[in-house]
Scaffold this motif. Sequence first.
Motif, PDB file in Angstrom:
ATOM      1  N   PHE A 451      59.101 -44.081  17.826  1.00  0.00           N
ATOM      2  CA  PHE A 451      57.998 -43.244  18.298  1.00  0.00           C
ATOM      3  C   PHE A 451      58.473 -42.068  19.145  1.00  0.00           C
ATOM      4  N   THR A 452      59.568 -42.232  19.882  1.00  0.00           N
ATOM      5  CA  THR A 452      60.056 -41.141  20.737  1.00  0.00           C
ATOM      6  C   THR A 452      60.980 -40.186  19.997  1.00  0.00           C
ATOM      7  N   SER A 453      61.195 -40.428  18.708  1.00  0.00           N
ATOM      8  CA  SER A 453      62.032 -39.524  17.932  1.00  0.00           C
ATOM      9  C   SER A 453      61.268 -38.251  17.602  1.00  0.00           C
ATOM     10  N   SER A 454      61.974 -37.316  16.966  1.00  0.00           N
ATOM     11  CA  SER A 454      61.365 -36.032  16.625  1.00  0.00           C
ATOM     12  C   SER A 454      60.317 -36.143  15.524  1.00  0.00           C
ATOM     13  N   GLN A 455      60.144 -37.332  14.950  1.00  0.00           N
ATOM     14  CA  GLN A 455      59.149 -37.489  13.892  1.00  0.00           C
ATOM     15  C   GLN A 455      57.720 -37.412  14.426  1.00  0.00           C
ATOM     16  N   PHE A 456      57.543 -37.718  15.719  1.00  0.00           N
ATOM     17  CA  PHE A 456      56.207 -37.765  16.299  1.00  0.00           C
ATOM     18  C   PHE A 456      56.028 -36.628  17.297  1.00  0.00           C
ATOM     19  N   THR A 457      54.772 -36.162  17.425  1.00  0.00           N
ATOM     20  CA  THR A 457      54.426 -35.056  18.318  1.00  0.00           C
ATOM     21  C   THR A 457      53.309 -35.487  19.252  1.00  0.00           C
ATOM     22  N   TYR A 458      53.505 -35.207  20.529  1.00  0.00           N
ATOM     23  CA  TYR A 458      52.442 -35.481  21.505  1.00  0.00           C
ATOM     24  C   TYR A 458      51.396 -34.375  21.399  1.00  0.00           C
ATOM     25  N   ASP A 459      50.138 -34.759  21.153  1.00  0.00           N
ATOM     26  CA  ASP A 459      49.080 -33.780  20.893  1.00  0.00           C
ATOM     27  C   ASP A 459      47.754 -34.362  21.353  1.00  0.00           C
ATOM     28  N   GLY A 465      40.727 -42.849  19.626  1.00  0.00           N
ATOM     29  CA  GLY A 465      40.418 -44.078  18.916  1.00  0.00           C
ATOM     30  C   GLY A 465      41.628 -44.979  18.815  1.00  0.00           C
ATOM     31  N   THR A 466      41.379 -46.293  18.792  1.00  0.00           N
ATOM     32  CA  THR A 466      42.460 -47.271  18.710  1.00  0.00           C
ATOM     33  C   THR A 466      42.238 -48.276  17.595  1.00  0.00           C
ATOM     34  N   GLY A 467      41.264 -48.052  16.733  1.00  0.00           N
ATOM     35  CA  GLY A 467      40.960 -49.000  15.674  1.00  0.00           C
ATOM     36  C   GLY A 467      41.868 -48.842  14.473  1.00  0.00           C
ATOM     37  N   ASN A 468      41.556 -49.600  13.423  1.00  0.00           N
ATOM     38  CA  ASN A 468      42.371 -49.584  12.207  1.00  0.00           C
ATOM     39  C   ASN A 468      42.520 -48.184  11.625  1.00  0.00           C
ATOM     40  N   ASN A 469      41.406 -47.480  11.507  1.00  0.00           N
ATOM     41  CA  ASN A 469      41.459 -46.145  10.908  1.00  0.00           C
ATOM     42  C   ASN A 469      42.281 -45.187  11.758  1.00  0.00           C
ATOM     43  N   ALA A 470      42.100 -45.256  13.095  1.00  0.00           N
ATOM     44  CA  ALA A 470      42.848 -44.368  13.978  1.00  0.00           C
ATOM     45  C   ALA A 470      44.348 -44.641  13.881  1.00  0.00           C
ATOM     46  N   ILE A 471      44.749 -45.912  13.779  1.00  0.00           N
ATOM     47  CA  ILE A 471      46.168 -46.246  13.661  1.00  0.00           C
ATOM     48  C   ILE A 471      46.733 -45.735  12.346  1.00  0.00           C
ATOM     49  N   ASP A 477      49.778 -38.873  10.121  1.00  0.00           N
ATOM     50  CA  ASP A 477      49.943 -37.516  10.644  1.00  0.00           C
ATOM     51  C   ASP A 477      51.025 -37.426  11.709  1.00  0.00           C
ATOM     52  N   ARG A 478      51.304 -38.559  12.401  1.00  0.00           N
ATOM     53  CA  ARG A 478      52.337 -38.634  13.436  1.00  0.00           C
ATOM     54  C   ARG A 478      52.084 -37.638  14.564  1.00  0.00           C
ATOM     55  N   ARG A 479      50.837 -37.538  14.942  1.00  0.00           N
ATOM     56  CA  ARG A 479      50.417 -36.708  16.066  1.00  0.00           C
ATOM     57  C   ARG A 479      49.390 -37.496  16.873  1.00  0.00           C
ATOM     58  N   PHE A 481      48.236 -38.858  21.314  1.00  0.00           N
ATOM     59  CA  PHE A 481      48.606 -38.957  22.723  1.00  0.00           C
ATOM     60  C   PHE A 481      48.823 -40.422  23.074  1.00  0.00           C
ATOM     61  N   CYS A 482      48.927 -40.719  24.371  1.00  0.00           N
ATOM     62  CA  CYS A 482      49.424 -42.027  24.802  1.00  0.00           C
ATOM     63  C   CYS A 482      48.615 -43.190  24.238  1.00  0.00           C
ATOM     64  N   VAL A 483      47.319 -43.013  24.098  1.00  0.00           N
ATOM     65  CA  VAL A 483      46.484 -44.093  23.574  1.00  0.00           C
ATOM     66  C   VAL A 483      46.905 -44.458  22.158  1.00  0.00           C
ATOM     67  N   HIS A 484      47.203 -43.450  21.329  1.00  0.00           N
ATOM     68  CA  HIS A 484      47.635 -43.715  19.960  1.00  0.00           C
ATOM     69  C   HIS A 484      48.994 -44.414  19.940  1.00  0.00           C
ATOM     70  N   PHE A 485      49.940 -43.924  20.736  1.00  0.00           N
ATOM     71  CA  PHE A 485      51.278 -44.517  20.748  1.00  0.00           C
ATOM     72  C   PHE A 485      51.231 -45.965  21.244  1.00  0.00           C
ATOM     73  N   ALA A 486      50.488 -46.203  22.334  1.00  0.00           N
ATOM     74  CA  ALA A 486      50.448 -47.543  22.912  1.00  0.00           C
ATOM     75  C   ALA A 486      49.759 -48.533  21.991  1.00  0.00           C
ATOM     76  N   SER A 487      48.583 -48.172  21.470  1.00  0.00           N
ATOM     77  CA  SER A 487      47.840 -49.111  20.629  1.00  0.00           C
ATOM     78  C   SER A 487      48.560 -49.373  19.313  1.00  0.00           C
ATOM     79  N   THR A 488      49.206 -48.354  18.745  1.00  0.00           N
ATOM     80  CA  THR A 488      49.916 -48.542  17.474  1.00  0.00           C
ATOM     81  C   THR A 488      51.163 -49.393  17.664  1.00  0.00           C
ATOM     82  N   MET A 489      51.935 -49.151  18.735  1.00  0.00           N
ATOM     83  CA  MET A 489      53.125 -49.979  18.954  1.00  0.00           C
ATOM     84  C   MET A 489      52.738 -51.421  19.236  1.00  0.00           C
ATOM     85  N   ALA A 490      51.660 -51.626  19.991  1.00  0.00           N
ATOM     86  CA  ALA A 490      51.223 -52.996  20.262  1.00  0.00           C
ATOM     87  C   ALA A 490      50.809 -53.696  18.971  1.00  0.00           C
ATOM     88  N   ALA A 491      50.101 -52.997  18.080  1.00  0.00           N
ATOM     89  CA  ALA A 491      49.704 -53.603  16.804  1.00  0.00           C
ATOM     90  C   ALA A 491      50.925 -53.912  15.935  1.00  0.00           C
TER      91      ALA A 491
END
Length: 811
Positions: A451-459, A465-471, A477-479, A481-491
């Motif tokens: 997630f911290t590699s250049s493949q992802f962009t903080y935007d 959203g943190t649900g299935n569709n948002a993940i 799209d790999r864009r 903010f923190c809510v997306h990164f945290a919820s996706t890594m936890a899933a």
Amino acid sequence: MTTRAKLTVYSALATALASLCLTPLLTTSSWIAHAFLVVVVIAAAGAGLRRSPLYRWTVPVGQLLVLLLLLLVGFAGSGALWGGLVPGPSSMRVLDQVFASGLDDIQQYAIPAPPNAGLRLILVASIGLVAVAVDTIAVTYRHSALAGLPLLALYSVGNGLAGDRGSWLWFGLAAAGYLVLLFAEGQDRVSRWGRVFRGTSRGTEGGRAVGVGGQQIGILALVAALLLPALLPHWESGLIGSGSAGPGGKGGYGAATSLDPLVSLESEVTKPTDTELLSYTLDTELADQIYLRTGSLDQFDGTNWKLSSTAVTDLPTTLPSPEGLRDANLPRIEGEFRIGNQLEKSWLPMPYPAATVQVPNRSDWKLDPLTRTVVPTNDRAIRGLSYHVTALDLRPTANELRTVPLAPQDIRERYTAVPADLPPVVAQQARAVTANAQNDYDRATALVNYFTSSQFTYDTTVSGGTGNNAIAVFLRDRRGFCVHFASTMAAMARVLKIPARVAVGFTPGDAKGGNVYSVNGRMYHAWPELYFSGFGWMRFEPTPSRGVQPRYTEQSSVPTTAPTQQPTAAPQSSAAVPAPTTSKDCDAKLRQMGECGDKGKAVSSAADDSWLLSAQVLGTAATVLLVLVLLLVPMFWRTALRRRRLGGGGRRRPGGSGPAELTDAQVLAAWDELVDSAWDLGIPPDESRTPRSAARRIAEEADLDAESAAATGRLALATERVLYAPSGQVTTAPLAADVRTARQGLLATAGRAGRTRAVLLPPSSAQLWWRISEALLTARTAAGNRTARLSAAITGPVRRLTSRRGRDGES
């Protein structure tokens, strides 16, 4: 403005003002603009329907249909056609699903709740129903006093649900709207009494004198209602400020699910501010690396991450031992915290894992033992609070975490559960990223490096959203903010059978000197916590350019091999990761948070006001435009009819001023135009009068000047000649010019409101509805006759055959 028009406007205003008491129910208030739009459209629809030749009971029915159409367009966009502008076949099913989700949210969340679509639907629909009720009672049936009942119901329910968030201001606004509505109807009644008993006209001095007295009484009553509660003894409940439920969980928060921290956090992250929220001191050299955790969310249902526990206990001085920690005999970190007045709707910020908490009033706080979340029992508890926290100084190494045993079975079952409909891409990507990892720690660090590699962009401009569709969208799209990164890594961690949950709080504050740190609105953050036996819940940081990497995620003597399809991540350090910048005024903390780029870049407020640009609201705007066009149909029809009667466009038309001789049809068309023009300006036609008598009545009631009165007379004489004179006589006067002269005289004596009404909503346009009704009746009668003839043609031979057999049998 006519009395009915005033009542229409004031009933809509009263409903809008009363509905403001519902704004504290959600974490954002932008939805109220949608509700106001619905109220305006319903009022406009009622005004249009009341001008049609329909029964009064059809007006609220039509308004309810308009409300349903607005809700379908505004909240069932996925089932609509033409880009969400027109409801489709599945719109009702989608609307029902949104409504059902709103009912579920009511049971799940306490006040203030997140602005989910279901909750917004329920609130907007409720306000729309009240608007229909108030408009029906006050305008359609002219009983404004009774309209206070639905307004009172709306205010009582809203203020009762708001609890401590209720305000005397909401009562004042609702009462003011109701009084204005009463004054409008009362002034009309008093003025009509004056005309009956004294012969005075509307708005005479007598009518105004009584109106002023009534206004004074109403204003005094409103002021007394607002001031008396402040002077009388306090009650625990009432219409103004229902009060706190106090400790014990019977009101206020009452349970640990009293707010959705991720929804609140999304709103703050997408609208960062430099306002200081709290300050603190910590007696450790790692103070600039310690996060302030407010809570964690341990249940993922495919829609969002939430707190599974609903049971809270009294806040003890010494907190229970942290879950999974083998040895609690660790060094302690002492911290002093001071909350400012700008921080509200928050759980208590503390370093993790906290061992003791000292607050001034322990009854204002409750503890969720499962996640060690300290929640307030009322809104006032967090503001201006000073408290002391002792935290355990837990510093595991990478090798220690790499060699821990598997988590207990109950922990793994509880914290690795994922919804059955989790998108397959989550598991596929998780396994691909961690293909070469040999243990849970290496898998976790591989996810962090991914997630911290250049493949992802903080935007922060993407939708939250943190649900299935948002993940799924985030991984595509790999864009985010923190809510997306945290919820996706936890899933993804849960898919890999690593116990995981999502924590919320703040990144380390800015150093102010003297070991004092300041936290502002830019430091709201979310991160995943992963469970390791013997150490408990450990923080990981997958969000690029935000926060601080914990030291135990640094590269150790036994490195983790990254998957071949990904770029190798550079070694992490405990220092902040600076963003490239050449600005001299950009300090290390701003570089760490990625704020050194273009400072003029606008930050999207999509989490708060996303509905303003949504297809549903575009559809609502289109519906409003359609309603406005329908309301303007009378004006368009009336203009076209006048043009046809008086001539234009270079053609000879009935009533025109062309050649010397005019046909009977042209003369009668000119007369009809004069009668309709007078009708539009407040002089309705009287079919019992002769043309000459009708012209005299128009001239007298409109107080026409000599030229206009003479033109009216010439039109009447020409009409009588056509109606009563022997055939063969012709009319040579330019009657079109006489109609225009008389109409100008009528307009000159009418007020501004009368002229506006004559243009926008001409009363004579009722003839259009009569013609439509007559055409429909004629078509229905003709269709019935054709059906009867067809039925007779089909059944006639059968009846004749049956009748012949009957006679043969008798003989």
